[in-house]
Design a protein around this motif. Structure first.
Motif, PDB file in Angstrom:
ATOM      1  N   LYS A  10       3.259  31.337  45.916  1.00 39.62           N
ATOM      2  CA  LYS A  10       3.997  30.385  45.084  1.00 39.62           C
ATOM      3  C   LYS A  10       4.775  29.491  46.036  1.00 39.62           C
ATOM      4  O   LYS A  10       5.162  29.914  47.135  1.00 39.62           O
ATOM      5  N   ASP A  23       9.639  23.248  39.385  1.00 37.76           N
ATOM      6  CA  ASP A  23       8.312  23.823  39.137  1.00 37.76           C
ATOM      7  C   ASP A  23       7.748  24.406  40.420  1.00 37.76           C
ATOM      8  O   ASP A  23       8.102  23.999  41.515  1.00 37.76           O
ATOM      9  N   THR A  24       6.891  25.378  40.269  1.00 40.56           N
ATOM     10  CA  THR A  24       6.266  26.010  41.427  1.00 40.56           C
ATOM     11  C   THR A  24       4.758  25.817  41.367  1.00 40.56           C
ATOM     12  O   THR A  24       4.178  25.716  40.293  1.00 40.56           O
ATOM     13  N   THR A  25       4.171  25.734  42.541  1.00 42.09           N
ATOM     14  CA  THR A  25       2.717  25.684  42.646  1.00 42.09           C
ATOM     15  C   THR A  25       2.243  27.073  43.020  1.00 42.09           C
ATOM     16  O   THR A  25       2.766  27.683  43.950  1.00 42.09           O
ATOM     17  N   ARG A  26       1.262  27.557  42.319  1.00 39.34           N
ATOM     18  CA  ARG A  26       0.658  28.845  42.651  1.00 39.34           C
ATOM     19  C   ARG A  26      -0.684  28.566  43.313  1.00 39.34           C
ATOM     20  O   ARG A  26      -1.380  27.626  42.932  1.00 39.34           O
ATOM     21  N   ALA A  46      -5.433  25.485  45.486  1.00 38.73           N
ATOM     22  CA  ALA A  46      -4.241  25.198  44.685  1.00 38.73           C
ATOM     23  C   ALA A  46      -4.449  25.514  43.210  1.00 38.73           C
ATOM     24  O   ALA A  46      -5.534  25.303  42.655  1.00 38.73           O
ATOM     25  N   ASN A  47      -3.365  25.989  42.606  1.00 35.73           N
ATOM     26  CA  ASN A  47      -3.287  26.191  41.160  1.00 35.73           C
ATOM     27  C   ASN A  47      -4.348  27.140  40.620  1.00 35.73           C
ATOM     28  O   ASN A  47      -4.958  26.894  39.582  1.00 35.73           O
TER      29      ASN A  47
END
Length: 148
Positions: A10, A23-26, A46-47
């Protein structure tokens, strides 16, 4: 290296005004040995989660090789959002791996891996605004080993 394997991550980043986004990027980050185990390649998706790589919204890959004589890593990164090669060198010390180079826009960048254990790591991208006298974090990633 402790990073060989599959990681679920994350991340957060700073916006243009210097405020951390909420917001976070997973993402999924997979590390493996190549070139007869003399180099490491890592792929970033990503994502998505490790069991759904086909759902990635962007991807990147890095190739790293350690120069024994110079005691430094050389690496090259390419991705599907900048479409440019970025080169870095890295040294280890003080429990950290510090990469230095320039991002796709030509800005001096430092990336620091720290708190690396068998099951987690911290990552920070840093920028300088005064020719390297000081560096500030502009993006952070926390990685957790995928054990499924």
């Amino acid at each position: 290296t402790k990073l060989i394997g599959t990681w679920y991550t994350k991340s957060i980043s700073m916006d243009q005004s210097g405020v951390w986004k909420t917001d976070t990027t997973r993402a999924t980050w997979i590390w493996y040995k190549i070139l007869q185990k003399k180099a490491i390649q890592d792929d970033w998706y990503a994502n998505t989660s490790p069991d759904k790589l086909e759902d990635a919204t962007s991807m990147g890959t890095n190739i790293r090789i350690f120069n024994e004589e110079e005691q430094k890593w050389y690496m090259g990164w390419i991705d599907t959002f900048n479409y440019k090669l970025q080169s870095f060198t890295a040294t280890e010390g003080g429990g950290k791996l510090t990469m230095e180079g320039h991002n796709a826009q030509g800005r001096p960048v430092r990336i620091v891996f720290s708190n690396v254990t068998e099951n987690s790591f911290d990552w920070a991208q840093q920028w300088t605004f005064n020719d390297g006298q000081t560096w500030i974090d502009v993006a952070k990633i926390w990685g957790y080993r995928w054990n499924k």
